[in-house]
Design an enzyme around this catalytic site. Structure first.
Site, PDB file in Angstrom:
ATOM      1  N   GLU A 175      61.352 -80.686  30.126  1.00  0.00           N
ATOM      2  CA  GLU A 175      60.721 -80.436  31.227  1.00  0.00           C
ATOM      3  C   GLU A 175      58.932 -80.340  31.505  1.00  0.00           C
ATOM      4  OE1 GLU A 175      61.961 -77.171  34.939  1.00  0.00           O
ATOM      5  OE2 GLU A 175      63.113 -76.524  33.234  1.00  0.00           O
ATOM      6  N   LYS A 212      63.506 -83.314  33.532  1.00  0.00           N
ATOM      7  CA  LYS A 212      63.304 -82.432  34.921  1.00  0.00           C
ATOM      8  C   LYS A 212      61.484 -82.812  35.197  1.00  0.00           C
ATOM      9  CE  LYS A 212      65.398 -77.988  35.944  1.00  0.00           C
ATOM     10  NZ  LYS A 212      66.519 -77.018  36.176  1.00  0.00           N
TER      11      LYS A 212
END
Length: 296
Positions: A175, A212
């Site tokens: 992420e 992400k």
């Protein structure tokens, strides 16, 4: 790695619930839920209250495996129980794939980014995650400015940890968040995409990751990352957008699904009756599912 869970994460219709607020963000999450700081006197009580909140979410009939593919947990949550089972087992038995947040928060800003702080006990944490039947992990960095060196550093650090996580049999969610208010957001995302592509191309065939990402300014920018053979799924964070705004932007991005935290829980309150709570959660789940599955 559980093959049935991998199949669900790769091809299932739905989204990932992010329930992983950690120590730093817990007071804020509790306050939004209607629990003020004068209602607990120490960290243990605070974490018990947040676990009660998460238990209420995951045991609700609105938290349905037909719409929720997976859930990201904070380490404390992994070690606690829901209805007599460890949280990961409770979720897996319900049909929801469990993930664990493994980062220790962000370092100070340098080169327009915040790298992750060192994760000294990663091996030990991953061993515990395996004991607790966790499928994958999540770790977050933060990109604030268009700085090619900074962005490169973020992605390199993410992949360095990702390879260690894969070696333990887990699927890492990488992420590298781009701040939604960054001045050159669209340009940052193009540089980020190129760096992620390099990282993906450095993996062996059997090394799988998830991504992400912040919802891109340019719709479908990340579609070819989603199609990369080493990528199980690309999910997006709500990143400060309201739920309606995040859903609207997500609908413009084919193949991307949500992994929302605040946008999922924003209408939930401690004072709600069970019926009110289930309805508020159900409305949020339905709208996020729709944005993840039904594209423009």
């Amino acid at each position: 790695m559980n093959k049935e869970q991998l199949e669900k994460m790769t091809h299932g219709k739905g989204f990932i619930a992010a329930l992983d607020q950690s120590g730093g963000s817990t007071p804020k999450a509790l306050k939004e839920y209607g629990v003020n700081e004068d209602q607990y006197s120490n960290e243990d009580e605070m974490f018990q209250l947040v676990h009660d909140m998460r238990t209420r979410v995951v045991t609700s009939p609105s938290f349905s495996p037909d719409k929720i593919l997976g859930a990201i947990l904070f380490e404390q949550t992994m070690d606690r129980e829901v209805e007599g089972k460890y949280t990961g087992d409770y979720l897996a038995d319900k049909g929801v794939v469990p993930f664990l947040k493994v980062d220790k928060g962000l370092a100070e800003e340098k080169n327009g980014v915040q790298l992750m702080k060192p994760i000294d006990d990663l091996d030990e944490t991953l061993d515990r995650a395996n004991e607790r039947h966790i499928f994958g992990t999540k770790m977050r960095s933060n990109i604030l400015e268009l700085n090619e060196q900074g962005i490169k550093d973020v992605v390199e650090q993410q992949f360095e940890f990702a390879k260690k996580i894969i070696a333990k049999g887990l699927v890492p969610i990488i992420e590298p968040e781009v701040n939604i208010n960054a001045k050159d957001k669209s340009e940052i995302e193009k540089v980020l995409k190129a760096e992620i592509k390099k990282g993906l191309d450095s993996l062996n065939d059997d090394q799988l990751v998830m991504l992400k990402l912040t919802i891109p300014t340019e719709a479908n920018l990340y579609k070819d990352l989603a199609d990369h053979p080493n990528v199980v799924r690309v999910v997006v964070l709500s990143g400060g957008y309201s739920r309606d705004e995040a859903n609207k932007l997500l609908k413009d991005n084919d193949e991307l699904i949500a992994s929302f935290s605040r946008a999922l829980a924003s209408d939930l309150r401690a004072s709600q009756s069970q019926e009110e709570f289930d309805k508020a959660l159900g409305d949020a789940v339905d709208s996020i599912y729709d944005a993840s599955v039904n594209k423009n």
